[in-house]
Design a protein around this motif. Structure first.
Motif, mmCIF file in Angstrom:
data_model
loop_
_atom_site.group_PDB
_atom_site.id
_atom_site.type_symbol
_atom_site.label_atom_id
_atom_site.label_comp_id
_atom_site.label_asym_id
_atom_site.label_seq_id
_atom_site.Cartn_x
_atom_site.Cartn_y
_atom_site.Cartn_z
ATOM 1 N N ILE A 4 -22.221 1.058 -9.422
ATOM 2 C CA ILE A 4 -22.383 -0.140 -8.600
ATOM 3 C C ILE A 4 -21.043 -0.832 -8.412
ATOM 4 O O ILE A 4 -20.684 -1.232 -7.304
ATOM 5 N N SER A 5 -20.276 -0.948 -9.484
ATOM 6 C CA SER A 5 -18.950 -1.578 -9.391
ATOM 7 C C SER A 5 -18.042 -0.791 -8.450
ATOM 8 O O SER A 5 -17.303 -1.362 -7.646
ATOM 9 N N LEU A 6 -18.078 0.515 -8.557
ATOM 10 C CA LEU A 6 -17.256 1.365 -7.691
ATOM 11 C C LEU A 6 -17.659 1.208 -6.231
ATOM 12 O O LEU A 6 -16.804 1.110 -5.349
ATOM 13 N N ILE A 7 -18.950 1.156 -5.961
ATOM 14 C CA ILE A 7 -19.436 0.976 -4.586
ATOM 15 C C ILE A 7 -18.985 -0.369 -4.033
ATOM 16 O O ILE A 7 -18.504 -0.460 -2.906
ATOM 17 N N ILE A 8 -19.098 -1.417 -4.834
ATOM 18 C CA ILE A 8 -18.687 -2.756 -4.386
ATOM 19 C C ILE A 8 -17.195 -2.781 -4.109
ATOM 20 O O ILE A 8 -16.751 -3.285 -3.075
ATOM 21 N N LEU A 9 -16.378 -2.237 -4.988
ATOM 22 C CA LEU A 9 -14.924 -2.215 -4.796
ATOM 23 C C LEU A 9 -14.530 -1.401 -3.564
ATOM 24 O O LEU A 9 -13.666 -1.799 -2.792
ATOM 25 N N THR A 10 -15.183 -0.278 -3.370
ATOM 26 C CA THR A 10 -14.901 0.554 -2.194
ATOM 27 C C THR A 10 -15.241 -0.191 -0.919
ATOM 28 O O THR A 10 -14.480 -0.168 0.048
ATOM 29 N N THR A 11 -16.382 -0.859 -0.908
ATOM 30 C CA THR A 11 -16.803 -1.627 0.265
ATOM 31 C C THR A 11 -15.822 -2.750 0.558
ATOM 32 O O THR A 11 -15.411 -2.942 1.708
ATOM 33 N N LEU A 12 -15.439 -3.499 -0.462
ATOM 34 C CA LEU A 12 -14.482 -4.591 -0.269
ATOM 35 C C LEU A 12 -13.140 -4.066 0.247
ATOM 36 O O LEU A 12 -12.523 -4.657 1.124
ATOM 37 N N PHE A 13 -12.679 -2.952 -0.297
ATOM 38 C CA PHE A 13 -11.427 -2.357 0.151
ATOM 39 C C PHE A 13 -11.520 -1.934 1.615
ATOM 40 O O PHE A 13 -10.616 -2.172 2.398
ATOM 41 N N TYR A 14 -12.638 -1.331 1.993
ATOM 42 C CA TYR A 14 -12.835 -0.894 3.379
ATOM 43 C C TYR A 14 -12.763 -2.073 4.339
ATOM 44 O O TYR A 14 -12.048 -2.040 5.327
ATOM 45 N N PHE A 15 -13.489 -3.142 4.050
ATOM 46 C CA PHE A 15 -13.495 -4.295 4.940
ATOM 47 C C PHE A 15 -12.140 -4.977 4.970
ATOM 48 O O PHE A 15 -11.713 -5.468 5.997
ATOM 49 N N ASN A 16 -11.448 -5.007 3.881
ATOM 50 C CA ASN A 16 -10.144 -5.645 3.813
ATOM 51 C C ASN A 16 -9.102 -4.870 4.619
ATOM 52 O O ASN A 16 -8.256 -5.445 5.280
ATOM 53 N N THR A 17 -9.154 -3.543 4.587
ATOM 54 C CA THR A 17 -8.162 -2.749 5.306
ATOM 55 C C THR A 17 -8.449 -2.696 6.801
ATOM 56 O O THR A 17 -7.548 -2.451 7.582
ATOM 57 N N ASN A 18 -9.692 -2.914 7.226
ATOM 58 C CA ASN A 18 -10.030 -2.844 8.637
ATOM 59 C C ASN A 18 -10.024 -4.204 9.331
ATOM 60 O O ASN A 18 -10.282 -4.287 10.514
ATOM 61 N N ALA A 19 -9.749 -5.247 8.609
ATOM 62 C CA ALA A 19 -9.763 -6.588 9.192
ATOM 63 C C ALA A 19 -8.479 -6.824 9.973
ATOM 64 O O ALA A 19 -7.396 -6.511 9.508
ATOM 65 N N GLN A 20 -8.634 -7.353 11.179
ATOM 66 C CA GLN A 20 -7.483 -7.708 11.992
ATOM 67 C C GLN A 20 -7.252 -9.199 11.881
ATOM 68 O O GLN A 20 -8.190 -9.973 11.847
ATOM 69 N N LYS A 21 -5.999 -9.561 11.863
ATOM 70 C CA LYS A 21 -5.657 -10.971 11.847
ATOM 71 C C LYS A 21 -5.458 -11.403 13.293
ATOM 72 O O LYS A 21 -4.510 -10.987 13.953
ATOM 73 N N ILE A 22 -6.372 -12.219 13.797
ATOM 74 C CA ILE A 22 -6.323 -12.719 15.161
ATOM 75 C C ILE A 22 -5.852 -14.168 15.109
ATOM 76 O O ILE A 22 -6.407 -14.965 14.358
ATOM 77 N N GLU A 23 -4.844 -14.491 15.908
ATOM 78 C CA GLU A 23 -4.361 -15.864 15.983
ATOM 79 C C GLU A 23 -4.213 -16.289 17.435
ATOM 80 O O GLU A 23 -3.787 -15.488 18.273
ATOM 81 N N LEU A 24 -4.565 -17.529 17.715
ATOM 82 C CA LEU A 24 -4.319 -18.151 19.004
ATOM 83 C C LEU A 24 -3.246 -19.198 18.743
ATOM 84 O O LEU A 24 -3.517 -20.217 18.112
ATOM 85 N N LYS A 25 -2.027 -18.921 19.198
ATOM 86 C CA LYS A 25 -0.908 -19.771 18.820
ATOM 87 C C LYS A 25 0.044 -19.944 20.000
ATOM 88 O O LYS A 25 0.531 -18.960 20.554
ATOM 89 N N LYS A 26 0.268 -21.205 20.383
ATOM 90 C CA LYS A 26 1.209 -21.541 21.460
ATOM 91 C C LYS A 26 0.933 -20.735 22.730
ATOM 92 O O LYS A 26 1.826 -20.104 23.295
ATOM 93 N N ASP A 27 -0.328 -20.737 23.165
ATOM 94 C CA ASP A 27 -0.769 -20.042 24.375
ATOM 95 C C ASP A 27 -0.575 -18.529 24.323
ATOM 96 O O ASP A 27 -0.529 -17.859 25.350
ATOM 97 N N LYS A 28 -0.492 -17.967 23.123
ATOM 98 C CA LYS A 28 -0.375 -16.520 22.937
ATOM 99 C C LYS A 28 -1.505 -16.052 22.036
ATOM 100 O O LYS A 28 -1.945 -16.758 21.138
#
Length: 128
Positions: A4-28
């Motif tokens: 269970i711990s391994l599954i949770i860690l794998t899932t968290l790692f997957y979501f963390n590596t696939n997350a994009q940082k989106i910013e709306l900054k100075k009309d860009k």
């Protein structure tokens, strides 16, 4: 328990590596700190335009319709117009921020990090 711990860690790692940082900054619009598009919002924050970077070439125009029920979002909907491609869609499934809308577009591969729209992916997105 170890499984269970391994599954949770794998899932968290997957979501963390696939997350994009989106910013709306100075009309860009920045994705993972790279400028991809320019944008403009209306004064009432109900219209949102996405432009080719540093140009006036509008690529996407989005309008949010609140149906005069501010604060009650269940009857809201969006019209999305992919301007140059002459493709349109109306959706009640968005109900989110402009930043999350851009993330949704990116996750569906509607554009790449060079700011190019993918017509085939957009047509598929509209059909879905």
């Amino acid at each position: 328990m170890k499984k269970i711990s391994l599954i949770i860690l794998t899932t968290l790692f997957y979501f963390n590596t696939n997350a994009q940082k989106i910013e709306l900054k100075k009309d860009k619009i920045l994705i993972d700190n790279k400028e991809v598009f320019s944008y403009k919002k209306s004064n009432r924050n109900t219209e949102f335009s996405i432009f080719k970077l540093n140009t006036n070439e509008e690529l996407i125009f989005v309008v949010e319709f609140e149906n005069e029920t501010i604060g009650y979002r269940q009857d809201d909907y969006y019209k999305i117009n992919f301007v140059g491609l002459k493709l349109k869609i109306e959706s009640t499934n968005i109900q989110s921020s402009w930043k999350n809308l851009i993330k949704w577009f990116y996750e569906n591969n509607l554009f790449d990090l060079d700011g190019n729209l993918n017509k085939e992916k957009i047509e598929y997105f509209i059909d879905k």
